[in-house]
Design a protein around this motif. Sequence first.
Motif: not given
Length: 82
Positions: A47-51, A57-65, A67-75
């Motif tokens: 559940e934590m990984m899905m969140r 990515t905007g979807h609970k099943r999406g994954q990214r390769d 390593p840099t998070p999108p802007p606003g991920f920290e907040t």
Amino acid sequence: MPVPWEALIPFGLVTVMFGVSGTLLNVSTRAQNLGKPVRHNIDNWDEMMMRRDEQLTGHKRGQRDDPTPPPGFETSSLYFDI
């Protein structure tokens, strides 16, 4: 013993409708999960990984390769440092 041929038509219809409904359910659930199979036995870690994946990515099943998070991920976390 003769075969009751008139009973084969409803039996065939019921069999076909079970097959069609099962196929449509499978297609629907895979479409909601980005073409991946449904997850079973989800624990707290999953559940934590899905969140996290949903925040990245905007979807609970999406994954990214990437390593840099999108802007606003920290907040965008639910937990704040005090």
